[in-house]
Design an enzyme around this catalytic site. Structure first.
Site, PDB file in Angstrom:
ATOM      1  N   THR A   1      -6.009   1.671  -2.459  1.00 15.49           N
ATOM      2  CA  THR A   1      -6.195   0.123  -1.797  1.00 15.49           C
ATOM      3  C   THR A   1      -7.102  -0.548  -2.664  1.00 15.49           C
ATOM      4  OG1 THR A   1      -5.825   1.266   0.312  1.00 15.49           O
ATOM      5  CG2 THR A   1      -7.443  -0.471   0.558  1.00 15.49           C
TER       6      THR A   1
ATOM      7  N   GLY B   1      -9.914   4.040  -0.772  1.00 16.12           N
ATOM      8  CA  GLY B   1     -10.455   5.611  -0.571  1.00 16.12           C
ATOM      9  C   GLY B   1     -10.073   6.030   0.825  1.00 16.12           C
TER      10      GLY B   1
HETATM   11  N1  GLY Z   1      -3.811   2.748   3.775  1.00 20.60           N
HETATM   12  C1  GLY Z   1      -5.195   2.914   3.749  1.00 20.60           C
HETATM   13  C2  GLY Z   1      -5.784   2.367   4.992  1.00 20.60           C
HETATM   14  O1  GLY Z   1      -5.388   1.645   5.608  1.00 20.60           O
HETATM   15  O2  GLY Z   1      -6.945   3.100   5.103  1.00 20.60           O
END
Ligand code: GLY
Length: 586
Positions: A389, A481
């Site tokens: 992310t 993370g």
């Molecule tokens: N895809 C990572 C989150 O949304 O925490």
């Protein structure tokens, strides 16, 4: 359980990051800026945001410009094919939270990733067309710009369009990343990102004419992405590849303005992400528990202060597993979870000298609402969440601030590029629980709260956060993370508040993590064996790094944060040396 291809990707990334700088020897000085600053994972994107503010834009203009620029220069996570959360706090104190998380398409079903025997189909929720949720990033950034920006959408998108059309020189890491073997499985991704097998080399200029054209179309007519020809082209590409997203799904997508979660910590106000992110509530629950200890006196990264911190992490993540999901589909008891009386009761359960085994945790009976909810929703193992992310933080000269965490979930998302449109689509469907109602390998029952459902948004850990003192924003925080986002933000915040570090020292400081299950404490590679020994003597199962089968990632997350100097008012930018981002200010 991780799939073999994930392990290969992690090994590959571990090799890529092996050359990254060591926080222990990195500069401990943040970047000082007299007026305004942008901190992101990519220097070019940070420069874009700063230029927009120098041209008269506010922090929201800069955030939107930076977001679109990241979609060009950081295709592994920056995006227009994913979703995100934007926390805005204007200098007048008004805080707003924009939820533009991806949404399950109407044809999505609870068991769509299970085979006829009821087993999870390996890779189905994270690679390819069926993994894609309806993207929200364009809607979110356009909404922010039109409602809270000072400039026009065309003005703030112009730098991203230029970067896409004229290209930028790839760093060594970026060129290596583009070799991703799953990108090669999709002809359009192979054409756009791998030049059909003639891979881009470090230093070569990477131009994205299809993306430039798509961005121009959005800047010209933003509604087109959800209601016009762009929507039809995107839906046709999805249908052709066997995906579920239709033009109706795109037309139904909407940005949701939600009330941010608010708490206090040692005299600071903490404002953060509400559900469908678990981030804000879990962060505040952790801080509420820790307020009962004088951590500063115990010493930064001492075994004793780590012990209490891990016990707070454990309890808050236990609650995360039980209560969190999309608030439009289930009532999430956030008010009770972030109540200081609840934290005080949790604190009573912490043994000062010993770890509490996760399996023995018993929720204190403070609020009947929690007990009633818990009776119907047994705790669950968190599903796999991707580390990939990206977060960026912005503050302008007037003190307006923006924290954005955005994602296409895995590195390069689903690896699907929309035909002719030049951008990657997310695999956010993987953040749902694929197999609810059935005990998993650890004997735990998957809850319905985060089960797949049409129109539902998957649970997230993204935690864009602001810290306020005397009415002024004094910190803007966030990181990628997955579940480690929350403990990373907590560690950075406590670094400043409890241990008197400057923001760069707090970002650099070695991280540790526990998420209730599995019952281990992960510590980054820079912890001393003495500290690890002391924790083991308290009963902790300590793992150095993050273990994926036989592979170990020595460190994690990528905090991109801002603090404000209390004396001079300067903006202090701290980019994380772990991922080579950049704070740029003026
Ligand atoms: N895809 C990572 C989150 O949304 O925490």
């Amino acid at each position: 359980m991780r799939s073999p291809h994930r392990l290969l990707i992690l090994l590959f990334l571990a090799l890529v990051v092996a050359g990254a700088a060591n926080p222990a020897t990195a500069s401990t000085h943040p970047v000082h800026a007299a007026h305004a600053i942008v901190v992101s994972v990519h220097e070019l994107a940070s420069h874009v945001g700063v230029k927009i503010m120098q041209a008269g834009g506010n922090a929201v203009d800069a955030a939107v410009a930076t977001g679109f620029a990241l979609a060009v220069v950081h295709p592994a996570a920056g995006n227009i094919g994913g979703g995100g959360f934007m926390l805005i706090r204007m200098a007048d104190g008004k805080a707003r939270f924009l939820d533009y998380r991806e949404m399950a398409p109407a044809a999505a079903t609870r068991d769509m990733y299970l085979d006829p025997q009821g087993n999870v189909i390996e890779g189905a929720s994270d690679i390819g067309y069926k993994a894609i949720g309806v993207p929200g990033s364009v809607a979110g950034m356009v909404y922010a710009e039109q409602k809270f920006g000072k400039l026009t959408l065309k003005q703030v998108m112009a730098p991203a369009i230029q970067l896409a059309r004229e290209g930028y020189a790839l760093s060594w890491e970026e060129a290596v990343d583009l070799h991703d073997r799953h990108l090669a499985e999709f002809p359009e991704s192979r054409r756009v990102f791998q030049r059909s097998g003639d891979y881009y080399k470090p230093g070569e200029v990477f131009r994205q004419p299809d993306l430039a054209r798509t961005l121009e179309r959005i800047a010209e007519k933003p509604d087109d992405f959800y209601h016009g020809s762009l929507a039809r082209e995107l839906a046709a590409a999805m249908q052709k590849g066997g995906g579920l997203i239709t033009a109706d799904d795109l037309a139904r997508y909407e940005v949701k303005e939600r009330e941010p979660v608010r708490g206090t910590y040692r005299g600071y106000e903490v404002i953060s992400a509400p559900p469908p992110s678990s981030g804000g509530a879990v962060l505040i629950e952790i801080l509420n528990i820790l307020e009962g200890y004088d951590l500063g006196k115990m010493g930064e990264r001492s075994a004793q202060s780590m012990h209490y911190t891990v016990e707070a992490f454990r309890r808050a993540f236990f609650d995360r597993a039980e209560f969190m999901g999309d608030p439009d589909f289930a009532k999430i008891p956030v008010a009770q979870l972030i109540d200081k009386r609840y934290a005080a009761a949790w604190l009573e359960t912490i043994d000062p000298a010993h770890a509490t085994p996760s399996k023995d945790l018993k929720r204190p009976a403070v609020f009947s609402a929690l007990e009633q909810y818990a009776a119907g929703h047994p705790p669950v193992m968190a599903p796999h969440e991707s580390n990939h992310t990206t977060h960026y933080s912005v503050m302008d000269a007037d003190g307006n601030a923006v924290a954005v965490t955005t994602t296409i979930n895995d590195w390069f998302g689903s690896r699907v590029t929309a035909d002719g449109l030049g951008f990657l689509l997310n695999d956010e469907m993987d953040d749902f629980s694929s197999k609810p109602g059935v005990p998993n390998g650890d004997g735990l029952i998957q809850s319905n709260t985060n089960a797949i459902g049409p129109g539902k948004r998957p649970l997230s850990s993204m935690t864009p956060t602001m810290v306020v003192r005397d009415g002024k924003t004094v910190m803007v925080l966030g990181s990628p993370g997955s579940s480690k986002i929350i403990t990373t933000v907590a560690n950075v915040l406590m670094g400043v508040v409890d241990y008197g570090m400057n923001i760069q020292e707090a970002v650099n400081a070695p991280r540790f993590h526990n998420q209730w299950m599995p019952d281990v404490v992960n510590v980054e590679q820079w912890f001393s064996p003495d500290t690890v020994n002391l924790l083991q003597h308290m009963g902790y199962d300590v793992e150095v790094g993050l273990h994926y089968g036989t592979h170990v990632a020595p460190y994690w997350s990528d905090a991109e944060c801002i603090a404000v100097d209390a004396k001079t008012g300067e903006r202090l930018g701290a980019s994380d040396v772990r991922d080579g981002g950049k704070a740029v200010g003026y």
